[in-house]
Structures are given as structure tokens and as C-alpha cells.
Write a protein that holds these residues in place. Structure first.
Motif, PDB file in Angstrom:
ATOM      1  N   UNK A 289       0.831  -1.214   0.000  1.00 35.73           N
ATOM      2  CA  UNK A 289       0.000   0.000   0.000  1.00 35.73           C
ATOM      3  C   UNK A 289       0.861   1.259   0.000  1.00 35.73           C
ATOM      4  N   UNK A 290       1.990   1.213   0.715  1.00 32.15           N
ATOM      5  CA  UNK A 290       2.888   2.376   0.707  1.00 32.15           C
ATOM      6  C   UNK A 290       3.432   2.612  -0.701  1.00 32.15           C
ATOM      7  N   UNK A 291       3.809   1.514  -1.377  1.00 34.36           N
ATOM      8  CA  UNK A 291       4.299   1.655  -2.753  1.00 34.36           C
ATOM      9  C   UNK A 291       3.205   2.223  -3.664  1.00 34.36           C
ATOM     10  N   UNK A 372      -6.435   5.385   5.530  1.00 36.83           N
ATOM     11  CA  UNK A 372      -6.917   4.932   6.851  1.00 36.83           C
ATOM     12  C   UNK A 372      -6.474   3.513   7.189  1.00 36.83           C
ATOM     13  N   UNK A 373      -6.388   2.641   6.158  1.00 35.66           N
ATOM     14  CA  UNK A 373      -5.932   1.279   6.422  1.00 35.66           C
ATOM     15  C   UNK A 373      -4.475   1.267   6.879  1.00 35.66           C
ATOM     16  N   UNK A 374      -3.660   2.154   6.291  1.00 39.33           N
ATOM     17  CA  UNK A 374      -2.270   2.270   6.766  1.00 39.33           C
ATOM     18  C   UNK A 374      -2.236   2.698   8.231  1.00 39.33           C
ATOM     19  N   UNK A 375      -3.098   3.620   8.607  1.00 41.17           N
ATOM     20  CA  UNK A 375      -3.148   4.057  10.008  1.00 41.17           C
ATOM     21  C   UNK A 375      -3.568   2.911  10.922  1.00 41.17           C
ATOM     22  N   UNK A 376      -4.523   2.101  10.456  1.00 38.83           N
ATOM     23  CA  UNK A 376      -4.962   0.948  11.252  1.00 38.83           C
ATOM     24  C   UNK A 376      -3.819  -0.049  11.432  1.00 38.83           C
ATOM     25  N   UNK A 377      -3.071  -0.313  10.355  1.00 41.79           N
ATOM     26  CA  UNK A 377      -1.934  -1.245  10.451  1.00 41.79           C
ATOM     27  C   UNK A 377      -0.883  -0.711  11.408  1.00 41.79           C
ATOM     28  N   UNK A 378      -0.600   0.603  11.306  1.00 39.68           N
ATOM     29  CA  UNK A 378       0.401   1.201  12.203  1.00 39.68           C
ATOM     30  C   UNK A 378      -0.030   1.092  13.659  1.00 39.68           C
ATOM     31  N   UNK A 425       6.306  -6.526  15.524  1.00 39.55           N
ATOM     32  CA  UNK A 425       5.202  -5.574  15.476  1.00 39.55           C
ATOM     33  C   UNK A 425       5.683  -4.134  15.398  1.00 39.55           C
ATOM     34  N   UNK A 426       6.713  -3.811  16.150  1.00 42.41           N
ATOM     35  CA  UNK A 426       7.263  -2.453  16.102  1.00 42.41           C
ATOM     36  C   UNK A 426       7.972  -2.193  14.778  1.00 42.41           C
ATOM     37  N   UNK A 427       8.663  -3.226  14.258  1.00 43.92           N
ATOM     38  CA  UNK A 427       9.338  -3.059  12.969  1.00 43.92           C
ATOM     39  C   UNK A 427       8.336  -2.729  11.864  1.00 43.92           C
ATOM     40  N   UNK A 428       7.151  -3.338  11.932  1.00 51.75           N
ATOM     41  CA  UNK A 428       6.116  -3.054  10.935  1.00 51.75           C
ATOM     42  C   UNK A 428       5.446  -1.718  11.217  1.00 51.75           C
ATOM     43  N   UNK A 429       5.184  -1.425  12.488  1.00 50.77           N
ATOM     44  CA  UNK A 429       4.378  -0.252  12.833  1.00 50.77           C
ATOM     45  C   UNK A 429       5.124   1.051  12.612  1.00 50.77           C
ATOM     46  N   UNK A 430       6.387   1.124  13.008  1.00 51.06           N
ATOM     47  CA  UNK A 430       7.108   2.410  12.953  1.00 51.06           C
ATOM     48  C   UNK A 430       7.250   2.913  11.521  1.00 51.06           C
ATOM     49  N   UNK A 435       5.427   6.463   7.151  1.00 50.25           N
ATOM     50  CA  UNK A 435       4.968   6.565   5.767  1.00 50.25           C
ATOM     51  C   UNK A 435       3.563   7.153   5.706  1.00 50.25           C
ATOM     52  N   UNK A 436       2.688   6.739   6.623  1.00 52.59           N
ATOM     53  CA  UNK A 436       1.331   7.274   6.636  1.00 52.59           C
ATOM     54  C   UNK A 436       1.338   8.773   6.898  1.00 52.59           C
ATOM     55  N   UNK A 437       2.139   9.221   7.846  1.00 52.70           N
ATOM     56  CA  UNK A 437       2.208  10.648   8.133  1.00 52.70           C
ATOM     57  C   UNK A 437       2.738  11.445   6.953  1.00 52.70           C
ATOM     58  N   UNK A 438       3.796  10.929   6.321  1.00 53.43           N
ATOM     59  CA  UNK A 438       4.386  11.628   5.176  1.00 53.43           C
ATOM     60  C   UNK A 438       3.408  11.688   4.008  1.00 53.43           C
ATOM     61  N   UNK A 439       2.809  10.540   3.665  1.00 52.44           N
ATOM     62  CA  UNK A 439       1.902  10.485   2.514  1.00 52.44           C
ATOM     63  C   UNK A 439       0.649  11.325   2.762  1.00 52.44           C
ATOM     64  N   UNK A 440       0.100  11.227   3.981  1.00 51.54           N
ATOM     65  CA  UNK A 440      -1.102  12.003   4.273  1.00 51.54           C
ATOM     66  C   UNK A 440      -0.820  13.497   4.179  1.00 51.54           C
TER      67      UNK A 440
END
Length: 473
Positions: A289-291, A372-378, A425-430, A435-440
């Protein structure tokens, strides 16, 4: 004797009464007196005889009584002695019971020390020593556990002698025949172990390369790490008991154990359990999704205000032909917005604003999708990691309940493994959160710029209409 005298007197009186008529009183008195005297004398003689007989019989009785009294006194002394001896025996019995209880406690304590010492010895065996002492340790453990006849003090003494014997062998080091695995090879090689202090070395039969030995979890055979820098002639001299050079590990094997515990990335993920695979799957989804959103952000590229102002200048002047020609050179989001604006610029202002707002809403829905899905994953990834850690800790404490905490190293290793899920979990979340903050932020910035351009287009279109309207007289 006293009873006979009144009887005799009564007989005399009776006789006197019968012959009173025939004899005179004096004659009768004389005769009675004489008879009484004879009878009295006879009675006295009989009394003396009786007294003598009593005296003769009394002496043996007194002697017997004295003997009996002496016997009674002796028996009383014996009874008192027996009672004293019984009290002494009871006290001695009580002391013996106390000594026996103390001896049992000491024997039990010695047995506990022997068990702890044997367990510590089993856990501290150098790599390869398990092949030498495992059977003996098992036999001593079974003998110590056999308490059918009470605490087994002899088994404790045997364990003490065994540990002392092993300590004597350790002084100066020793060699023993055994088998070991070689790093990178699953085959078991026979050879010679050399135990020197905390280090253990192994040389295969046939003059193979020697190396340092480290234990292998779950196997009686240790692993030998070949020391390439150890010259074969020096190693052979060392194993033959001759003066030689050895290569010792300054970390005490910690570097090798750290290397073994590191493992591959897949091994690391497997330590996290089933939850770790879900976290990795969610991470891949977030990465895709980030890509995709990076591609959307690239397509959302908006023209600079200078370029847009040059285009809007044509619109405000009513040069629609030039504006339609200039709009083709703009970037896709800006071009789509202005093309719709040019199409409806001849209508009313409200209709133009509605169409421009429709384009902006369509672009917002398109470019903000899946954010929003990226935010949920984070947010969910650390919670999934925490779930995996909690599940692992529950299993770890269940094992502690069954097997205890005798080995702090293994306990720490188990806890470190259950923390892998939190780590993943932290490796995925951070990165996902960043990325969510930057893209948003970038998407919102470009969409806000498009909204600004829409308002400026409406203003330019109104200006063009005002310039074309006739001025009232």
C-alpha cells in the motif's frame, strides 16, 4: 491359763457345797486350799512351760521377721534402683530419639546437598563430558532417590567421592576418547577430547583438524568448531601431552553461542510463533500500500503557482482559446480540474463551483484511499506483537510451573524469544506510521493547493464575465 483358774474355783465351790454337810468348814478350807495350791502350782508350772515354749518359739520368729524386714528393705532399695534405672533409660531413650531425629535431618540435608551438587555437576559438564559421566550420574541419581529404607546417606557419600574424583581429574586437565559433530557437517566423528580448565578441544582420529568444542542443545554430541589458525603439529603435540600451543576463546564460548543463537531471518521469525507470521503478512500488505500511495502521490503532482497564474491570466482576460491551449501543458490533476472549469465557465458561478467541487472530491477519494488502512496497520501491528508476546509468556510460565527455574539462562532465552513478536510488530508499525504521516501530509498539501486553484479559477471566470458584460448607461 486365766480361763482355767475360775473354772477350778467353781469346781471347788461346787464340791464344797456337796460335802458341806459331811465336813467341817476348817477341814474343807484346808483341803480346798491345798487343792488350790496344787492346782495353782500346776497352773504356774504350765504357765512357765508355756512362756518358755513361747520364748523358744518367739526367737526364730523374731529372727525370721528381722530377715523379712531386711529383705523388704533390700527389695525397696532394688525397687528404687530399678525406678532410677528406668528413669535413666527413659532419658537415654529420649536422647537417642533426639539424636536419631537429628541424624535423619542431617542425612536428609546431606542428601539434598548431594542432589544439588550432582545436578549442578550435570549442568556444568564440559562439552563431551556427558558421554563419559552420563551413565554414572544417572545411576547415582537413582541410588540417591531410593529412600525406601530412609535417607540414603551412603549414596550421598558415593556422590561426594565421585565429585571429588572428578575434581582431581580436572587438576592439570585430562584427555578422553569420545565422539563429536564438526561444524557444517552432520556426521559424528570419533576422536579425542582434551579438557583444560573451562576449555574443551577435540581432534578427530586420523589427524584431522582440531578445534574448540561447544555443547549442542538436545544432543549428547557436542559441536567442534575447527580452529584454522591452530597448526596441526601443535595440536597433535598438545593432544599427546607434550608442550604445545592452544588457541583459547577469550569470551568463554559466548561469541560462538551468540553466533549460533542469531540464526537466519526465518529462524528469527519462527521464534515469534504464529502471530509473527500474521505480523509479517500485515507488513507486506502495508509495504504494497505504501508503494501504491507513493505512485498515487507521484500522479498527484500539481503545477507550481507561477504556471497556474499564467494560465488563469488568460482565463480572466477571456482568452479561452489560449487557455484551452495552455491547459494541455499542465499536469494531470491540474489539467483535469481546469478542463472541467473551462467547460462550465460560461454558466453560472454556482454551477461552476459545483463541478469544480465534484472534481476535487473525486480526486480526494482517489488519492486518499487506503490511507486509513495504513493508520490501522500502524496501530494494530504493535498490539499484535503484544498479543504474541503475551501468548509466549503464558506458555513460558506454564513451563516454569512444571520444570521450575533452575536454569536462568534458559529462562532468559525463552523470554527473549517471546519478545520477538513485539519486535516484529514495532518493525512493521514504525515505518508504516512514518509513511502514513508523510503520505497524508503530501496528499493533503496537494489537494489543498488544487482547492486554492479552483477558487482562483472561479474568480478568474467571474472577472472574464464582468469584462464582457456591457456597462449600463
Amino acid at each position: 491359763m486365766k480361763a482355767r483358774i475360775p473354772a477350778a474355783l467353781a469346781s471347788i465351790l461346787l464340791f464344797t457345797a456337796t460335802v458341806r454337810a459331811a465336813e467341817t468348814f476348817d477341814d474343807a478350807m484346808k483341803r480346798v486350799t491345798a487343792d488350790y495350791g496344787e492346782r495353782l502350782k500346776a497352773a504356774a508350772d504350765e504357765l512357765n512351760t508355756t512362756r518358755k515354749r513361747i520364748a523358744d518359739e518367739k526367737a526364730p520368729l523374731l529372727q525370721d521377721m528381722r530377715s523379712v524386714e531386711d529383705r523388704i528393705v533390700a527389695l525397696q532399695s532394688e525397687i528404687e534402683q530399678i525406678q532410677t534405672n528406668q528413669a535413666d533409660a527413659s532419658e537415654q531413650h529420649r536422647k537417642l530419639l533426639m539424636d536419631l531425629d537429628a541424624t535423619r535431618k542431617n542425612t536428609t540435608y546431606i542428601g539434598t546437598l548431594a542432589h544439588d551438587g550432582l545436578t549442578a555437576f550435570d549442568e556444568s559438564l564440559a562439552p563431551g563430558e556427558g558421554q563419559l559421566f552420563s551413565d554414572r550420574i544417572e545411576a547415582l541419581g537413582l541410588k540417591l532417590d531410593d529412600t525406601s529404607s530412609g535417607p540414603n546417606g551412603q549414596a550421598a557419600m558415593d556422590i561426594a567421592e565421585f565429585l571429588l574424583e572428578r575434581m582431581r581429574r580436572e587438576l592439570g586437565g585430562y584427555t578422553a576418547v569420545g565422539s563429536s559433530l564438526i561444524e557444517g557437517d552432520n556426521q559424528v566423528f570419533k576422536g579425542t577430547f582434551a579438557f583444560v580448565g573451562p576449555e574443551t578441544f577435540f581432534q578427530p582420529d586420523g589427524g584431522g583438524k582440531a578445534g574448540t568444542v561447544r555443547p549442542r542443545a538436545g544432543s549428547i554430541y557436542p559441536v567442534t568448531y575447527v580452529l584454522a589458525a591452530w597448526k596441526p603439529e601443535e595440536a597433535s603435540a598438545f593432544f599427546q601431552g607434550k608442550p604445545g600451543t592452544i588457541i583459547a576463546d577469550a569470551s568463554g564460548g559466548k561469541a560462538l553461542r551468540l553466533k549460533e543463537t542469531t540464526g537466519s531471518i526465518l529462524d528469527h521469525v519462527q521464534k515469534g510463533g504464529l502471530v509473527a507470521y500474521f505480523i509479517i503478512g500485515v507488513g507486506f500488505v502495508a509495504l504494497l500500500m505504501i508503494a501504491q500511495k507513493i505512485g498515487d502521490l507521484a500522479r498527484l503532482s500539481v503545477d507550481s503557482p507561477q504556471t497556474v497564474h499564467a494560465f488563469l491570466a488568460n482565463v480572466s482576460q477571456g482568452a479561452n482559446a489560449k487557455a484551452e491551449q495552455a491547459v494541455k501543458a499542465l499536469k494531470a490533476p491540474t489539467r483535469e480540474l481546469f478542463q472541467v472549469g473551462l467547460r462550465y465557465s460560461g454558466g453560472s458561478k454556482d454551477i461552476l463551483e459545483e463541478h469544480l467541487q465534484s472534481v476535487l472530491l473525486r480526486q480526494r477519494l482517489h488519492f486518499e484511499r487506503r490511507l486509513p488502512l495504513l493508520a490501522v496497520i500502524a496501530t494494530a501491528a504493535p498490539l499484535m506483537g503484544l498479543l504474541g508476546t503475551v501468548v509466549g509468556m503464558v506458555k513460558t510460565f506454564a513451563l516454569i510451573t512444571v520444570f521450575g527455574t533452575g536454569n536462568a539462562g534458559k529462562l532468559a532465552s525463552g523470554i527473549s524469544e517471546v519478545l520477538v513478536a513485539t519486535e516484529l510488530g514495532l518493525i512493521v508499525a514504525i515505518p508504516t506510521l512514518i509513511a502514513h504521516g508523510f503520505l497524508a501530509h503530501r496528499i493533503q498539501k496537494n489537494l489543498s493547493l488544487l482547492e486554492r486553484y479552483a477558487l482562483e479559477f472561479v474568480t478568474a471566470a467571474d472577472t472574464a464575465k464582468a469584462s464582457r458584460s456591457p456597462v449600463p448607461a
